[in-house]
Enzyme design. Structure first.
Site, PDB file in Angstrom:
ATOM      1  N   GLY A 298     -26.392   2.180  -0.269  1.00 62.20           N
ATOM      2  CA  GLY A 298     -25.227   3.062  -0.182  1.00 62.20           C
ATOM      3  C   GLY A 298     -23.996   2.212  -0.392  1.00 62.20           C
ATOM      4  O   GLY A 298     -24.059   1.164  -1.029  1.00 62.20           O
TER       5      GLY A 298
ATOM      6  N   ARG B  41     -18.854  -8.834   0.224  1.00 62.43           N
ATOM      7  CA  ARG B  41     -19.629  -7.752   0.835  1.00 62.43           C
ATOM      8  C   ARG B  41     -18.911  -7.299   2.089  1.00 62.43           C
ATOM      9  O   ARG B  41     -18.359  -8.126   2.818  1.00 62.43           O
ATOM     10  CB  ARG B  41     -21.021  -8.247   1.253  1.00 62.43           C
ATOM     11  CG  ARG B  41     -21.940  -8.497   0.086  1.00 62.43           C
ATOM     12  CD  ARG B  41     -23.099  -9.358   0.535  1.00 62.43           C
ATOM     13  NE  ARG B  41     -22.615 -10.640   1.049  1.00 62.43           N
ATOM     14  CZ  ARG B  41     -23.383 -11.571   1.598  1.00 62.43           C
ATOM     15  NH1 ARG B  41     -24.664 -11.381   1.741  1.00 62.43           N
ATOM     16  NH2 ARG B  41     -22.869 -12.712   2.023  1.00 62.43           N
TER      17      ARG B  41
ATOM     18  N   ASP C  78       0.854  -1.189   0.000  1.00 60.19           N
ATOM     19  CA  ASP C  78       0.000   0.000   0.000  1.00 60.19           C
ATOM     20  C   ASP C  78       0.886   1.233   0.000  1.00 60.19           C
ATOM     21  O   ASP C  78       1.990   1.205   0.540  1.00 60.19           O
ATOM     22  CB  ASP C  78      -0.921   0.006   1.218  1.00 60.19           C
ATOM     23  CG  ASP C  78      -2.142   0.895   0.994  1.00 60.19           C
ATOM     24  OD1 ASP C  78      -3.217   0.364   0.656  1.00 60.19           O
ATOM     25  OD2 ASP C  78      -2.008   2.134   1.121  1.00 60.19           O
TER      26      ASP C  78
ATOM     27  N   PHE D 261     -16.605 -10.303  -5.397  1.00 56.87           N
ATOM     28  CA  PHE D 261     -18.016 -10.117  -5.058  1.00 56.87           C
ATOM     29  C   PHE D 261     -18.235 -10.016  -3.550  1.00 56.87           C
ATOM     30  O   PHE D 261     -19.349 -10.164  -3.076  1.00 56.87           O
ATOM     31  CB  PHE D 261     -18.853 -11.273  -5.622  1.00 56.87           C
ATOM     32  CG  PHE D 261     -18.763 -11.383  -7.126  1.00 56.87           C
ATOM     33  CD1 PHE D 261     -19.473 -10.508  -7.941  1.00 56.87           C
ATOM     34  CD2 PHE D 261     -17.954 -12.333  -7.726  1.00 56.87           C
ATOM     35  CE1 PHE D 261     -19.394 -10.590  -9.326  1.00 56.87           C
ATOM     36  CE2 PHE D 261     -17.868 -12.431  -9.112  1.00 56.87           C
ATOM     37  CZ  PHE D 261     -18.588 -11.559  -9.921  1.00 56.87           C
TER      38      PHE D 261
ATOM     39  N   CYS E 196     -19.774   0.478  -3.531  1.00 61.82           N
ATOM     40  CA  CYS E 196     -19.906  -0.260  -4.802  1.00 61.82           C
ATOM     41  C   CYS E 196     -21.142   0.098  -5.610  1.00 61.82           C
ATOM     42  O   CYS E 196     -21.031   0.587  -6.732  1.00 61.82           O
ATOM     43  CB  CYS E 196     -19.893  -1.759  -4.534  1.00 61.82           C
ATOM     44  SG  CYS E 196     -18.301  -2.326  -3.958  1.00 61.82           S
TER      45      CYS E 196
ATOM     46  N   LYS F 179      -0.804   2.562   7.039  1.00 63.19           N
ATOM     47  CA  LYS F 179      -1.546   1.306   6.838  1.00 63.19           C
ATOM     48  C   LYS F 179      -0.589   0.115   6.887  1.00 63.19           C
ATOM     49  O   LYS F 179      -0.863  -0.912   7.509  1.00 63.19           O
ATOM     50  CB  LYS F 179      -2.221   1.312   5.461  1.00 63.19           C
ATOM     51  CG  LYS F 179      -3.654   1.735   5.497  1.00 63.19           C
ATOM     52  CD  LYS F 179      -4.291   1.461   4.145  1.00 63.19           C
ATOM     53  CE  LYS F 179      -5.617   2.168   4.051  1.00 63.19           C
ATOM     54  NZ  LYS F 179      -6.223   2.025   2.740  1.00 63.19           N
TER      55      LYS F 179
HETATM   56  C1  UDX Z   1     -22.008  -5.055  -2.680  1.00 61.94           C
HETATM   57  C2  UDX Z   1     -22.228  -6.433  -3.343  1.00 61.94           C
HETATM   58  O1  UDX Z   1     -23.204  -7.167  -2.598  1.00 61.94           O
HETATM   59  C3  UDX Z   1     -20.924  -7.191  -3.443  1.00 61.94           C
HETATM   60  O2  UDX Z   1     -21.137  -8.404  -4.154  1.00 61.94           O
HETATM   61  C4  UDX Z   1     -19.897  -6.322  -4.192  1.00 61.94           C
HETATM   62  O3  UDX Z   1     -18.653  -6.964  -4.244  1.00 61.94           O
HETATM   63  C5  UDX Z   1     -19.756  -4.964  -3.517  1.00 61.94           C
HETATM   64  O4  UDX Z   1     -21.028  -4.337  -3.413  1.00 61.94           O
HETATM   65  P1  UDX Z   1     -21.657  -4.144  -0.204  1.00 61.94           P
HETATM   66  O5  UDX Z   1     -21.624  -2.779  -0.828  1.00 61.94           O
HETATM   67  O6  UDX Z   1     -20.625  -4.501   0.803  1.00 61.94           O
HETATM   68  O7  UDX Z   1     -21.575  -5.266  -1.345  1.00 61.94           O
HETATM   69  O8  UDX Z   1     -23.063  -4.288   0.530  1.00 61.94           O
HETATM   70  P2  UDX Z   1     -24.457  -5.049   0.326  1.00 61.94           P
HETATM   71  O9  UDX Z   1     -24.668  -5.961   1.468  1.00 61.94           O
HETATM   72  O10 UDX Z   1     -24.590  -5.622  -1.020  1.00 61.94           O
HETATM   73  O11 UDX Z   1     -25.478  -3.817   0.511  1.00 61.94           O
HETATM   74  C6  UDX Z   1     -25.425  -2.669  -0.325  1.00 61.94           C
HETATM   75  C7  UDX Z   1     -26.464  -1.651   0.078  1.00 61.94           C
HETATM   76  O12 UDX Z   1     -27.758  -2.071  -0.318  1.00 61.94           O
HETATM   77  C8  UDX Z   1     -26.557  -1.356   1.568  1.00 61.94           C
HETATM   78  O13 UDX Z   1     -26.664   0.037   1.751  1.00 61.94           O
HETATM   79  C9  UDX Z   1     -27.835  -2.048   2.005  1.00 61.94           C
HETATM   80  O14 UDX Z   1     -28.429  -1.418   3.104  1.00 61.94           O
HETATM   81  C10 UDX Z   1     -28.684  -1.938   0.756  1.00 61.94           C
HETATM   82  N1  UDX Z   1     -29.706  -2.981   0.616  1.00 61.94           N
HETATM   83  C11 UDX Z   1     -29.336  -4.283   0.468  1.00 61.94           C
HETATM   84  C12 UDX Z   1     -31.057  -2.645   0.582  1.00 61.94           C
HETATM   85  O15 UDX Z   1     -31.425  -1.471   0.703  1.00 61.94           O
HETATM   86  N2  UDX Z   1     -31.983  -3.639   0.416  1.00 61.94           N
HETATM   87  C13 UDX Z   1     -31.640  -4.938   0.263  1.00 61.94           C
HETATM   88  O16 UDX Z   1     -32.553  -5.775   0.104  1.00 61.94           O
HETATM   89  C14 UDX Z   1     -30.279  -5.283   0.298  1.00 61.94           C
END
Ligand code: UDX
Length: 440
Positions: A257, A154, A30, A152, A260, A35
């Site tokens: 939010g 989370r 990094d 992928f 990603c 970090k």
């Molecule tokens: C996401 C993808 O799931 C993951 O595969 C990718 O690699 C990166 O982006 P992440 O951003 O960590 O992961 O969060 P995730 O759990 O997917 O939730 C994203 C957002 O959607 C959150 O703000 C969550 O509150 C919202 N959400 C999720 C909803 O509003 N409703 C849902 O049913 C599911």
């Protein structure tokens, strides 16, 4: 296998500790010395369940180290993962500057055959771009291959997701490189798909955009439910039983939010445009999402009237539970709108408060949900942390100036809350009092 991982953010650090734990020798790189220092001391610079343990174990066993020196890390490794950030530019297109810098350094450092694996989320065509940059900067004529291996994971369940992915996508134009990466992932015993570079790059965006589409879709349905006295939670549940649809990512609420979804959907819309295709479906996913916080605050205003002198408590600030990440968190927009309307805002989050404090010092940060409720005219659940599920709501009600509960994630049972004496608002949930509902 000897591996270097460039970029120690969520994706890079988790990738590094997991590969080390599988028995590989991993060098984490990094540009930020703080970090690197933290990692070498066994302290994860990110809040992510499970990372600290894996980090400490693999440091102790000598399979993992961190450095700022990408040249050294490249020379020592057979496989180099690019996991640097691709933040959106002002136009919404990803900024590939860090990817380019890493590729140039790798080019200069090449001292033998290497496989460069891109895990950063990048538009289709970036694999070719990385290849060209390495070729341009190559000092010695060593061979190399570029592979796309989208991530992928989370946040909040990153270690689990990395160890148990639904699928592993390996995009490569050369079978020799693809087979090496297959070998690296073989211990996970998960389905693997080998594609060409462009296909793998599209799989990442298409998957994330589709999940975001599901969320915006159900949120659009939620708005209709509110108008006609229907309950979106039941609509989503019934839809989800159709195996072609599934229950996942159909939770209506404040929308998505994180680092990603918002940026990936925007980037994908740009890609469509660049190739002369209609981006409106993708733009609409974002438009629906962006309207959520304002609609939520409008409901609070409808109930409380003028917000001058009113106290609104916020439960949960991170963009979702189990992370301290507040990038594109819905809480930020909700707070901004409440402050703008003259409300006093109190808030509690198990881990994200320091980050939000840096943006909104005027918010009153509390030690728990009860302190937030004290003297509040409304309580708004924004992030559904587990600890908010089983609160003592009799106590909350008695602490509040007015028992108004705004559930931005549809976490609570409306009937129970109304019986307890709350005015309850859930997103897309009507106020009818039908007792005979549920799944039998
Ligand atoms: C996401 C993808 O799931 C993951 O595969 C990718 O690699 C990166 O982006 P992440 O951003 O960590 O992961 O969060 P995730 O759990 O997917 O939730 C994203 C957002 O959607 C959150 O703000 C969550 O509150 C919202 N959400 C999720 C909803 O509003 N409703 C849902 O049913 C599911």
């Amino acid at each position: 296998m000897k591996i270097a991982v460039a970029g120690a953010g969520y994706v890079g650090l988790v990738t590094a500790v997991v590969f080390a734990d599988l028995g590989n020798e991993v060098i984490c790189v990094d540009v930020d010395p703080a970090k690197v220092d933290a990692i070498n001391k066994g302290k994860s610079p990110i809040y992510e369940p499970g990372v600290d343990e894996l980090l400490q174990r693999n440091l102790e066993e000598g399979r993992l180290c961190a450095t700022t020196d990408l040249v050294y890390a490249t020379r020592e490794s057979e496989v180099i993962f690019i996991c640097v950030g691709t933040p959106p530019t002002e136009t919404g297109e990803p900024d590939l500057r860090h990817v380019d810098e890493v590729a140039a350094t790798i080019g200069r450092a090449l001292n033998g055959y290497k496989i460069i694996v891109n895990k950063s989320t990048v538009p289709v065509g970036t694999g070719d771009r990385v290849r060209r940059i390495i070729e341009q900067h190559r000092v010695e004529p060593h061979e190399f291959d570029v592979v796309s291996n989208p991530e992928f994971l989370r946040e909040g369940s990153a270690v689990h997701d990395t160890l148990n992915p639904d699928r592993i996508v390996i995009g490569a134009d050369n079978p020799r490189a693809a087979m090496k990466i297959v070998e690296l992932y073989a211990p996970l015993e998960r389905p693997m798909l080998i594609t060409n570079l462009a296909t793998a790059e599209i799989i990442k965006y298409a998957s994330n955009t589709f999940l975001a589409l599901k969320i915006s879709f159900i949120n659009a349905i939620a708005d209709l439910c509110e108008r006609v006295g229907a309950d979106v939670v039941q609509v989503a549940k019934a839809m989800g039983y159709d195996q072609r649809i599934g229950h996942a990512f159909l939770q209506a609420g404040l929308g998505f939010g994180g680092s990603c979804f918002p940026k990936d959907v925007q980037a994908f819309a740009h890609t469509m445009q660049r190739y002369g295709l209609d981006p409106s479906l993708f733009q609409q996913i974002l438009a629906i999402n962006e309207a959520r916080p304002a609609q939520f605050v409008a409901r609070i205003r409808e109930r409380l009237g003028d917000l001058q002198g009113k106290v609104v408590g916020i439960l949960g600030l991170s963009f979702k539970p189990n992370t301290d990440d507040i990038r594109e968190a819905r809480s930020l927009e909700v707070i901004r709108l409440l402050l703008q309307a003259g409300a006093t805002v109190k808030a509690y989050d198990p881990v994200a408060m320091p980050r939000v404090r840096a943006i909104y010092p005027e918010v009153i940060y509390c030690r728990n949900a009860y302190e937030v409720a004290e003297g509040a005219d409304a309580l708004a659940l924004v992030t559904e942390w587990n600890e908010f599920r089983q609160l003592n709501f009799e106590r909350i009600r008695d602490l509040m100036r007015q028992p108004n509960l705004f559930d931005g994630r549809n976490l609570y049972d409306p009937q129970r809350m109304r019986k307890l004496g709350f005015y309850y608002y859930g997103v897309g949930r009507s106020a009818d009092s039908n007792e005979f509902r549920g799944v039998l």
